[in-house]
Design an enzyme around this catalytic site. Sequence first.
Site, PDB file in Angstrom:
ATOM      1  N   HIS A  48       0.858  -1.198   0.000  1.00 59.70           N
ATOM      2  CA  HIS A  48       0.000   0.000   0.000  1.00 59.70           C
ATOM      3  C   HIS A  48       0.882   1.231   0.000  1.00 59.70           C
ATOM      4  O   HIS A  48       1.890   1.267   0.701  1.00 59.70           O
ATOM      5  CB  HIS A  48      -0.882   0.036   1.262  1.00 59.70           C
TER       6      HIS A  48
ATOM      7  N   LYS B 255      -1.455  -7.923  -4.099  1.00 56.15           N
ATOM      8  CA  LYS B 255      -2.337  -6.744  -3.985  1.00 56.15           C
ATOM      9  C   LYS B 255      -1.477  -5.482  -3.984  1.00 56.15           C
ATOM     10  O   LYS B 255      -0.586  -5.342  -3.135  1.00 56.15           O
ATOM     11  CB  LYS B 255      -3.154  -6.831  -2.688  1.00 56.15           C
TER      12      LYS B 255
ATOM     13  N   LYS C 170     -15.559  22.110 -21.208  1.00 53.93           N
ATOM     14  CA  LYS C 170     -16.458  22.138 -22.371  1.00 53.93           C
ATOM     15  C   LYS C 170     -15.858  22.814 -23.605  1.00 53.93           C
ATOM     16  O   LYS C 170     -16.250  22.497 -24.723  1.00 53.93           O
ATOM     17  CB  LYS C 170     -17.775  22.811 -21.994  1.00 53.93           C
TER      18      LYS C 170
ATOM     19  N   ASP D  30     -26.948  19.496 -25.320  1.00 59.05           N
ATOM     20  CA  ASP D  30     -27.834  20.464 -24.649  1.00 59.05           C
ATOM     21  C   ASP D  30     -28.719  21.146 -25.691  1.00 59.05           C
ATOM     22  O   ASP D  30     -29.879  21.467 -25.438  1.00 59.05           O
ATOM     23  CB  ASP D  30     -27.016  21.562 -23.944  1.00 59.05           C
TER      24      ASP D  30
END
Length: 494
Positions: A111, A136, A282, A318
């Site tokens: 980890h 892991k 956007k 939209d």
Amino acid sequence: MICVSLGRTRHSAMRQGHQQLAEQKAELVELRVDWLRKRPDIGSLLKDRPTPVVVTCRRPEDKGLWKGDEEQRRAVLREAIIAGAEYVDIEIDIAQSIPRYGKTKRIISYHNFDETPIELYDIYHKLAQGDPDIIKIVTMANAPSDNVRVLEMLRAADVPTVAFCMGEFGTISRILCGQRGAPFTYAGFSSEREMAPGQLTYAETRNLYRFNKITPQTKIFGVIGDPIAHSLSPLLHNTAFRKTGFDGVYLPLRIPADFLAETLDEFEKLDISGYSVTIPHKEEVLDFANVPDLQVDLIGAANTLFKRDGAWQATNTDFDAISETIANALSLDTNTKPQLTGKRVLILGAGGVARAAVAAMQQCGAVVVVTNRSKDRAKTLAQELDCLQIAWANRGSEMCDILINCTSVGMHPKVDESPYEQHWLRESMLVFDTVYTPENTMLLKHARQRDCTTATGLEMFVRQAARQFNLFTGLEAPVEYMMETLRRYLSAAR
Ligand code: NAP
């Protein structure tokens, strides 16, 4: 398979939680015995257990809650192996001191709560030396592209490996690790008790993202923006995938403004098939699309990226969603543009949604008038899109047939506000509020009291997503079902 992490401070609560998870069809439960206030009684936790378990006893330096000393901790792990736990989680540095015994499988773990290190492959090879049944590797993602490195490493692994990233950037690898070969992913029991940063709940992993149904063939989509944690798009799109039986998964992808170009390039390695695009990307996202689009040219912003013949195409759904919502409110066919010649439309606001509304209404033949609190922004919009402009103070005296609110006024939490006085409203008007949290804004309540026709932002939001769904999948979207799902979700969240 999903491994659900369970941490409780009392043995009885741990057993009760385990039973509850079994009733919720959990197939594997990680018992975080470091959470227990008293010394773990492994025998009692494993006796008559309702599902297979991973026994984990995390020390403080790995963000665990273990309060005993290291020798006691290792003794707990050995006890779990002797008691026949299906899996025991063993950190790589103690792998040699915990011998293999019986049928218990060894998860040899690493980890890193600070970063996703460059030397991921070296770490993997080191873990492979620790006699693992499963490796892991869990690291902190400090950038969205960290997920790509982890998933690439996972794809190359020849020992069964669970690998994903933590943190808000990490959702994509938590969900896609199964597709790259991980035998399971980890999820939390509930959102109140997060065992690791950015961990999703079992319910989200199983029911929303449908982890267990994801295969190498599953198509990947997502919404890119920042912030993104509260986006409703994953709910809408995943619901529509499930309802139509489309083999896809749709993920929230947080990408800060400065990371856009780099991330989209890196994400090409994940073979993503389409994106919804939200603030702040956007406009910048247009640099990534190589096919021009009428809507995008008019509005100057895109909310959708989809692939056609291997090339990214941008569009703005939209635009059509606004026309469709108006058509529906006027009881017209939503599949054709409403004819609004001779109608006057007043648009409040001059942001991205206002631009889409101006362009959409002009295409329907209406005369469009725009007004905005900041005059300069309205002036620029009016010049660029060739519409009329009036002062914000004069909005009440503009005689319009259709009023569209494209400001954020009335949005949660300021639900008592309206951008337009009630006495300015006339019975003959159609009032459309693009705000969708709440659905019934103060403006719409006032409009109904004045017997105006109304249209909601929730309908627009669903229709723009439905258009995206159609571009992504080639299928008709289950619009009514999506609308119902969103309404139910929003009323439960209230
Ligand atoms: P934007 O670019 O940030 O524009 C916000 C607009 O709201 C600006 O015109 C701003 O005026 C105005 N405004 C903010 N506070 C105001 C106030 N107190 N009084 C008057 N005007 C105020 O945002 P956008 O992307 O266009 O989104 C606008 C709204 O549309 C959102 O808040 C959201 O509710 C709604 N929306 C709906 C959908 C849907 O699918 N239904 C999708 C996206 C957004 P200034 O220029 O003076 O700051």
